[in-house]
Design an enzyme around this catalytic site. Sequence first.
Site, mmCIF file in Angstrom:
data_model
loop_
_atom_site.group_PDB
_atom_site.id
_atom_site.type_symbol
_atom_site.label_atom_id
_atom_site.label_comp_id
_atom_site.label_asym_id
_atom_site.label_seq_id
_atom_site.Cartn_x
_atom_site.Cartn_y
_atom_site.Cartn_z
ATOM 1 C CG HIS A 1 -1.992 -1.001 1.212
ATOM 2 N ND1 HIS A 1 -2.826 -1.205 0.147
ATOM 3 C CD2 HIS A 1 -2.353 -1.913 2.166
ATOM 4 C CE1 HIS A 1 -3.669 -2.199 0.432
ATOM 5 N NE2 HIS A 1 -3.396 -2.634 1.644
ATOM 6 C CE1 TYR B 1 -2.524 -6.871 9.251
ATOM 7 C CE2 TYR B 1 -4.387 -7.281 7.790
ATOM 8 C CZ TYR B 1 -3.147 -6.714 8.027
ATOM 9 O OH TYR B 1 -2.519 -5.994 7.040
ATOM 10 C CG HIS C 1 -6.787 -5.066 2.309
ATOM 11 N ND1 HIS C 1 -6.479 -6.137 3.129
ATOM 12 C CD2 HIS C 1 -7.699 -4.322 2.981
ATOM 13 C CE1 HIS C 1 -7.178 -6.047 4.255
ATOM 14 N NE2 HIS C 1 -7.931 -4.954 4.182
#
Length: 370
Positions: free
Chosen positions: A110, A279, A148
């Site tokens: 990102h 996570y 993502h």
Amino acid sequence: MAPVRLDLTMRLIHALRLPDLPTLEVADAEPASDDVLRTVHDDAYLAAVRRASTELEPDPVRGLGTEDDPLFLGMHDAAARQVGGSVALAEAVWRHEIDHGVNVAGGMHHAQRGAAAGFCVYNDAAAAIRRLLDLGADRVAYVDLDAHHGDGVEAAFWEDPRVLTVSVHQDGRTLFPGTGYPGDVGAGRGEGTAVNVSLPPGTHGAEWLRAVDAVVPAVVREHRPDVIVSQHGCDAHGNDPLSHLDVDVDAQRTAQQWVHALAHELTGGRWLALGGGGYAVVDVVPLVWASLVAEAAHAPLTAGMPLPADWRAVALEVSEIEPARTLGSTEPVGWRPWKDGWDPADPVDRAVQATRKAVFPLLGLDPHHD
């Protein structure tokens, strides 16, 4: 993103005795130099990270000191070390000093040229690809399997026809960073080299594999890369607290095998695999990334095998979370290949076909038959 993710992963790798394999070497990583970081980041941003790292000076315009990217002493060195590891492995893969390289601490996809984002400070994946191009690679394929969208890597090569970026992720209308739609295909000379598979929340493992199968092999083969760089964020798992997909460990391990096979088919084995998001730090991340390391070492782990009792005890002590007992299931993942036909009433199939219709013609592929 606490270091416990990596600690439990490395503990499991050692508990499984993978470093004893003659095909595996665990190597140290040095922080990347400023010259390397400048290949993908601005000078002003590097200076801001250094100030944040030593003086804890926030710079929210550059994403530093936000909820996603809080400040901590040593931030620059830690993030630069992630880049250093990925770039060093890219160099070794390119020079055939090693067959494959894995950096489970990498995959910070990102980070933008001038800003931190989404837990990512420096973009090691983009830096590794840039280094491969500088070393002489004509074409690189980047395959991102994180839940993502791999927006930072895509942005770095948006107009570069040498780099194919393929991201299979949850629909950006429902998940950070809110990008990565089928019509996002690159620009200029790079038009057609950004490929985005945007999947609906709830997509499960068999559907996810079907989506990967429907897009990734065809576009990567058409690109004819000299090297494959892949990102294996494992936050697409159903237990992950930050996404809404339901892709089990077995499906993620299957995708690792597919990427590995493509590297041998297309690049002479040149493959750099990176970590990324994830996570569920006890029952998912260590299992997926230990599997990735074993796959790259040509010693794949057995599906459904019991996990070492000593590792499970440490994981429970560290996290107070009951660890998984086995490495996924002994049952093979049942999925239906895209070549068997698609169902326009199925939301996953519609998402996949949207990607194929948007980008396949730009690559000279038939969205209905290839």
